[in-house]
Write a protein that holds these residues in place. Structure first.
Motif, PDB file in Angstrom:
ATOM      1  N   LEU A 153     -12.878  13.074  26.652  1.00  0.00           N
ATOM      2  CA  LEU A 153     -13.411  13.358  25.326  1.00  0.00           C
ATOM      3  C   LEU A 153     -13.802  14.832  25.280  1.00  0.00           C
ATOM      4  O   LEU A 153     -14.611  15.285  26.098  1.00  0.00           O
ATOM      5  CB  LEU A 153     -14.634  12.487  25.019  1.00  0.00           C
ATOM      6  CG  LEU A 153     -14.362  11.017  24.723  1.00  0.00           C
ATOM      7  CD1 LEU A 153     -15.683  10.255  24.607  1.00  0.00           C
ATOM      8  CD2 LEU A 153     -13.550  10.851  23.445  1.00  0.00           C
ATOM      9  N   GLY A 154     -13.205  15.573  24.353  1.00  0.00           N
ATOM     10  CA  GLY A 154     -13.516  16.988  24.225  1.00  0.00           C
ATOM     11  C   GLY A 154     -14.293  17.255  22.951  1.00  0.00           C
ATOM     12  O   GLY A 154     -14.099  16.579  21.928  1.00  0.00           O
ATOM     13  N   ARG A 155     -15.195  18.223  22.991  1.00  0.00           N
ATOM     14  CA  ARG A 155     -16.021  18.555  21.824  1.00  0.00           C
ATOM     15  C   ARG A 155     -15.442  19.761  21.104  1.00  0.00           C
ATOM     16  O   ARG A 155     -15.020  20.728  21.726  1.00  0.00           O
ATOM     17  CB  ARG A 155     -17.462  18.831  22.245  1.00  0.00           C
ATOM     18  CG  ARG A 155     -18.172  17.603  22.802  1.00  0.00           C
ATOM     19  CD  ARG A 155     -19.656  17.863  22.973  1.00  0.00           C
ATOM     20  NE  ARG A 155     -20.341  16.685  23.470  1.00  0.00           N
ATOM     21  CZ  ARG A 155     -20.791  15.697  22.705  1.00  0.00           C
ATOM     22  NH1 ARG A 155     -20.605  15.766  21.396  1.00  0.00           N
ATOM     23  NH2 ARG A 155     -21.422  14.673  23.228  1.00  0.00           N
ATOM     24  N   SER A 156     -15.419  19.666  19.779  1.00  0.00           N
ATOM     25  CA  SER A 156     -14.981  20.773  18.946  1.00  0.00           C
ATOM     26  C   SER A 156     -15.749  20.708  17.643  1.00  0.00           C
ATOM     27  O   SER A 156     -16.602  19.830  17.443  1.00  0.00           O
ATOM     28  CB  SER A 156     -13.465  20.695  18.688  1.00  0.00           C
ATOM     29  OG  SER A 156     -13.161  19.549  17.908  1.00  0.00           O
ATOM     30  N   ARG A 157     -15.454  21.631  16.740  1.00  0.00           N
ATOM     31  CA  ARG A 157     -16.148  21.614  15.449  1.00  0.00           C
ATOM     32  C   ARG A 157     -15.869  20.334  14.674  1.00  0.00           C
ATOM     33  O   ARG A 157     -16.655  19.920  13.840  1.00  0.00           O
ATOM     34  CB  ARG A 157     -15.718  22.821  14.619  1.00  0.00           C
ATOM     35  CG  ARG A 157     -16.280  24.141  15.137  1.00  0.00           C
ATOM     36  CD  ARG A 157     -15.884  25.296  14.253  1.00  0.00           C
ATOM     37  NE  ARG A 157     -14.438  25.496  14.240  1.00  0.00           N
ATOM     38  CZ  ARG A 157     -13.812  26.403  13.515  1.00  0.00           C
ATOM     39  NH1 ARG A 157     -14.517  27.217  12.738  1.00  0.00           N
ATOM     40  NH2 ARG A 157     -12.504  26.524  13.562  1.00  0.00           N
ATOM     41  N   GLY A 158     -14.743  19.695  14.967  1.00  0.00           N
ATOM     42  CA  GLY A 158     -14.404  18.448  14.280  1.00  0.00           C
ATOM     43  C   GLY A 158     -14.991  17.216  14.925  1.00  0.00           C
ATOM     44  O   GLY A 158     -14.794  16.113  14.428  1.00  0.00           O
ATOM     45  N   PRO A 181      -8.986  15.790  27.708  1.00  0.00           N
ATOM     46  CA  PRO A 181      -9.919  16.095  26.621  1.00  0.00           C
ATOM     47  C   PRO A 181      -9.240  16.938  25.547  1.00  0.00           C
ATOM     48  O   PRO A 181      -8.295  17.677  25.820  1.00  0.00           O
ATOM     49  CB  PRO A 181     -11.035  16.873  27.330  1.00  0.00           C
ATOM     50  CG  PRO A 181     -10.973  16.417  28.744  1.00  0.00           C
ATOM     51  CD  PRO A 181      -9.526  16.171  29.030  1.00  0.00           C
ATOM     52  N   GLY A 182      -9.724  16.842  24.328  1.00  0.00           N
ATOM     53  CA  GLY A 182      -9.038  17.439  23.189  1.00  0.00           C
ATOM     54  C   GLY A 182      -8.917  18.943  23.223  1.00  0.00           C
ATOM     55  O   GLY A 182      -8.005  19.500  22.612  1.00  0.00           O
ATOM     56  N   GLN A 183      -9.819  19.634  23.945  1.00  0.00           N
ATOM     57  CA  GLN A 183      -9.776  21.092  23.944  1.00  0.00           C
ATOM     58  C   GLN A 183      -8.813  21.653  24.982  1.00  0.00           C
ATOM     59  O   GLN A 183      -8.604  22.859  25.046  1.00  0.00           O
ATOM     60  CB  GLN A 183     -11.178  21.677  24.170  1.00  0.00           C
ATOM     61  CG  GLN A 183     -11.656  21.651  25.619  1.00  0.00           C
ATOM     62  CD  GLN A 183     -12.267  20.329  26.011  1.00  0.00           C
ATOM     63  OE1 GLN A 183     -12.186  19.359  25.284  1.00  0.00           O
ATOM     64  NE2 GLN A 183     -12.920  20.302  27.171  1.00  0.00           N
ATOM     65  N   HIS A 184      -8.206  20.810  25.805  1.00  0.00           N
ATOM     66  CA  HIS A 184      -7.292  21.306  26.831  1.00  0.00           C
ATOM     67  C   HIS A 184      -6.017  21.853  26.196  1.00  0.00           C
ATOM     68  O   HIS A 184      -5.502  21.312  25.218  1.00  0.00           O
ATOM     69  CB  HIS A 184      -6.935  20.175  27.807  1.00  0.00           C
ATOM     70  CG  HIS A 184      -7.965  19.965  28.869  1.00  0.00           C
ATOM     71  ND1 HIS A 184      -7.686  19.472  30.116  1.00  0.00           N
ATOM     72  CD2 HIS A 184      -9.304  20.205  28.877  1.00  0.00           C
ATOM     73  CE1 HIS A 184      -8.778  19.406  30.839  1.00  0.00           C
ATOM     74  NE2 HIS A 184      -9.780  19.841  30.095  1.00  0.00           N
ATOM     75  N   GLY A 185      -5.494  22.919  26.793  1.00  0.00           N
ATOM     76  CA  GLY A 185      -4.286  23.541  26.277  1.00  0.00           C
ATOM     77  C   GLY A 185      -3.040  22.730  26.592  1.00  0.00           C
ATOM     78  O   GLY A 185      -3.045  21.845  27.461  1.00  0.00           O
ATOM     79  N   ASP A 186      -1.953  23.062  25.892  1.00  0.00           N
ATOM     80  CA  ASP A 186      -0.699  22.343  26.075  1.00  0.00           C
ATOM     81  C   ASP A 186       0.054  22.811  27.314  1.00  0.00           C
ATOM     82  O   ASP A 186       0.537  21.998  28.110  1.00  0.00           O
ATOM     83  CB  ASP A 186       0.197  22.526  24.844  1.00  0.00           C
ATOM     84  CG  ASP A 186      -0.353  21.829  23.617  1.00  0.00           C
ATOM     85  OD1 ASP A 186      -1.305  21.036  23.770  1.00  0.00           O
ATOM     86  OD2 ASP A 186       0.148  22.089  22.515  1.00  0.00           O
ATOM     87  N   SER A 187       0.175  24.111  27.489  1.00  0.00           N
ATOM     88  CA  SER A 187       1.023  24.659  28.548  1.00  0.00           C
ATOM     89  C   SER A 187       0.630  24.197  29.948  1.00  0.00           C
ATOM     90  O   SER A 187       1.509  23.854  30.747  1.00  0.00           O
ATOM     91  CB  SER A 187       1.024  26.187  28.474  1.00  0.00           C
ATOM     92  OG  SER A 187       1.911  26.738  29.421  1.00  0.00           O
ATOM     93  N   PRO A 188      -0.674  24.126  30.297  1.00  0.00           N
ATOM     94  CA  PRO A 188      -1.021  23.700  31.657  1.00  0.00           C
ATOM     95  C   PRO A 188      -0.614  22.264  31.981  1.00  0.00           C
ATOM     96  O   PRO A 188      -0.521  21.904  33.159  1.00  0.00           O
ATOM     97  CB  PRO A 188      -2.551  23.854  31.695  1.00  0.00           C
ATOM     98  CG  PRO A 188      -2.856  24.878  30.656  1.00  0.00           C
ATOM     99  CD  PRO A 188      -1.855  24.631  29.576  1.00  0.00           C
TER     100      PRO A 188
END
Length: 311
Positions: A153-158, A181-188
């Motif tokens: 679970l990632g935290r963001s403004r949404g 988690p939602g804030q993780h980047g795609d490329s990695p």
């Protein structure tokens, strides 16, 4: 009479030989077909487990079966076996595309105990193929174990979000799944997604894990990803962002050769977008209700399994 989203007789006949024996735990399980239809109903509608219709039997039985099969890798094993049958029949288009999608987490998905979550395997460990891989689905947790981040679970403004990284074949069907988690980047996660492609052979031989080609958008453009694809001898089509192109040109011969780009092949990258749309037709996938990441990954895997059975 079956419900609108239940397994048809033809789908059940394809799935039945792949299921664990009814007495595998020393006692008899409830009818597999009824329980699986209950899991599909919940995945399709997103209703709370306690609100399952009575025709599926006790809701706790359906929930515990889904939780167990999510933990011990049974859902991922079933998905891999269905893919194996399709591959043996020549039904898989190995022109693979990779992308990700972010899903909002319902408020009920928060609040899991802040203890190290259980590994996604049962008492006997996760099912593994001959190459040592544990299936087509994987969790990627940050260091620290429990808590919201430990449950993907990632935290963001949404608010709280989870990201699903996936690869899809040329017929818009998910081949592999990775949860972060939602804030993780795609490329990695690009290499992890491709490493999870593992379609077993019905006869002798190692599972197939190398696509004929790979397409991805510019978010996946990196020297590490391109080197990985060249090392595995996988043709690929990934556009180069302007900043990377300008940096390569400034370095001259040290920057390397220009990247190749097949415009016609890139037009077919939309198959992964369509696969994402198919997954998000399941409301329990489009919105995460599960507290535990491994159970949500099981829900996404069930949706992928149904897509393979029905296409």
């Amino acid at each position: 009479m079956g419900g609108r989203g239940d397994l048809t007789n033809a789908e059940w006949e394809r799935l039945k030989p792949l299921l664990p024996p009814a007495g595998a735990r020393g006692g008899r399980w409830s009818d597999h077909r009824t329980v699986i239809n209950g899991v599909l109903y919940r995945a399709r509608t997103g209703v709370p487990w306690r609100d399952l219709p009575e025709r599926f039997g006790p809701w706790l039985t359906v929930y515990k079966r889904h939780r167990r099969w999510s933990a011990d890798g049974t859902w991922a094993h079933l998905l891999a076996q269905v893919q194996a049958v399709q591959d043996a029949e020549g039904g898989i288009d190995w022109q693979v595309s990779v992308d990700s999608t972010t899903t909002r987490a319902h408020q009920h998905a928060a609040g899991a105990r802040k203890t190290p979550p259980p590994a996604p395997c049962g008492k006997g460990g996760a099912r593994r193929d001959k190459a040592g891989r544990s299936g087509v689905a994987e969790l990627v947790r940050p260091p620290g174990g429990g808590g919201p981040a430990g449950e993907c679970l990632g935290r963001s403004r949404g608010g709280l979000t989870t990201k699903i990284h996936l690869s899809a074949d040329g017929r818009c069907r998910p081949l592999s799944l990775v949860l972060t988690p939602g804030q993780h980047g795609d490329s990695p996660q690009f290499q992890a997604v491709l490493e999870k492609i593992s379609v077993p052979r019905l006869g002798p031989g190692r599972p197939r894990g190398r696509p004929d080609s790979v397409s991805a958008d510019k978010a996946y453009s990196s020297r590490a990803n391109r080197s990985y694809l060249r090392r595995r001898k996988i043709p690929h089509t990934i556009p180069e962002p302007p900043d990377q192109r300008d940096n390569r040109r400034r370095r001259g011969s040290a920057g390397g050769r220009p990247t190749g780009f097949d415009k016609e092949r890139y037009k077919k990258r939309n198959v992964v977008e369509r696969a994402i749309n198919r997954l998000k037709n399941f409301r329990a996938v489009a919105t995460r209700y599960d507290k535990r990441a491994y159970i949500y990954l099981g829900t996404v895997t069930v949706a992928a399994l149904v897509i393979w059975l029905r296409t």
